[in-house]
Write an enzyme that holds these catalytic residues in place. Structure first.
Site, PDB file in Angstrom:
ATOM      1  CB  THR A   1      -0.915   0.009   1.231  1.00 22.34           C
ATOM      2  OG1 THR A   1      -1.754  -1.142   1.185  1.00 22.34           O
ATOM      3  CG2 THR A   1      -1.779   1.261   1.241  1.00 22.34           C
TER       4      THR A   1
ATOM      5  CE  LYS B   1      -5.248  -1.623   1.936  1.00 22.17           C
ATOM      6  NZ  LYS B   1      -3.926  -2.242   1.978  1.00 22.17           N
TER       7      LYS B   1
ATOM      8  CE  LYS C   1       2.441   2.167   4.571  1.00 27.03           C
ATOM      9  NZ  LYS C   1       1.879   1.248   3.540  1.00 27.03           N
TER      10      LYS C   1
END
Length: 293
Positions: free
Chosen positions: A102, A177, A245
């Site tokens: 990701t 995502k 993150k």
């Protein structure tokens, strides 16, 4: 180039909580497997089963027909792909590169453009489903890039996931995502607050969970992570630090598009508190610890 069992050499970089299981599926699926990881110790069991170790990412690319990466942060992705001794420097024209980390949609688009200049197709294909989905080969896979290349790579994707969807051009997988992580962020707050509330109300949280998980409140996090919370299991299926993150990337993208993602902002704030407690290497269900018992 469609992968063929026994002929196509697949390189895999990043043998962490999820990558290790994913690489194992590729090898058991009948493909010759080359592996690289910063810590060789994490690859030892795979080497005994027939995988071949490569000493660096450049040599992995040189000897592979397809390379799959599952690393940690966008900075890692950039180094692995665009570094002087990275994948694009080592890959032959026609080699297919698939990043399942990701990462940033913008970075994914830049890597795809750099690959196109070399005749090396690059797909961004982040996943959802956590450690369990990786172990069981049931991940959701969201793919951006060239659709023909995506179709060619389906034999590999089908070993890793059950819900594999082409989303559009380069970066589209990463944008999808981000939508996934935005939905999870607020949901995780709800899961933890519901469990904390049930305890404070003097209810049996196990019974509460059995009632609400099958109704309108049902979600993957409620069914899979709430039982871990109640069992006191905070081991990472997905690290707090990686979720932070992801949320930061999503917040930056939302801001760039002029969108106020209020739920995401609150979740980011809450997970910052979790990290401040020194819990960044626990699973995302560690958010519950903010509420205590």
């Amino acid at each position: 180039m469609k992968p063929e069992k026994g002929k196509t050499v697949v390189g895999f970089a990043g043998l962490g909580v999820m990558g290790h299981s994913m690489a194992g599926h590729i090898m058991r699926g009948g493909y010759d497997l080359l592996v690289y990881n910063r810590s060789k110790a994490k690859a030892l069991d795979m080497l005994t089963q027939g995988a071949v170790w490569k000493d660096d990412i450049h040599s992995l690319a040189e000897k592979s027909d397809v390379v799959i990466t599952m690393v940690g942060f966008p900075a890692d992705v950039e180094e692995v792909y665009l570094g002087e001794r990275g994948l694009l420097a080592g890959a032959r024209p026609g080699t297919v590169l698939i990043d399942m980390t990701t990462s940033s949609p913008d970075l994914a688009a830049r890597i795809a453009a750099a690959g196109a200049e070399k005749g090396v197709p690059v797909l961004d294909a982040p996943v959802s489903g956590g450690d369990r989905g990786a172990r069981e080969g049931t991940l959701s896979i969201m793919v951006g890039g060239d659709e023909t290349v995506f179709n060619d790579m389906m034999p590999l994707f089908s070993l890793l996931g059950k819900n594999v969807v082409f989303q559009g051009g380069p970066g589209s997988g990463q944008h999808t995502k981000m939508a996934n992580q935005i939905a999870i962020a607020s949901n995780m707050m709800g899961v933890c607050e519901a469990l904390a509330y049930s305890k404070k109300a003097g209810l049996d949280p196990e019974k509460v969970l059995s009632s609400i998980s099958g109704g309108a409140a049902g979600s993957w996090s409620l069914s899979n992570l709430a039982p871990r919370i109640l069992a006191g299991d905070f081991a990472p299926g997905f690290f707090v630090k990686h979720f932070i993150k992801d949320m930061k990337i999503a917040l930056d993208e939302a801001e760039r598009m002029g969108m106020d993602a209020a739920g995401l902002k609150k979740a980011f704030e809450q997970y910052g508190k979790v990290a401040a407690l020194g819990l960044e290497n626990e699973g995302t269900q560690a958010l519950y610890k903010l509420y205590g018992d």
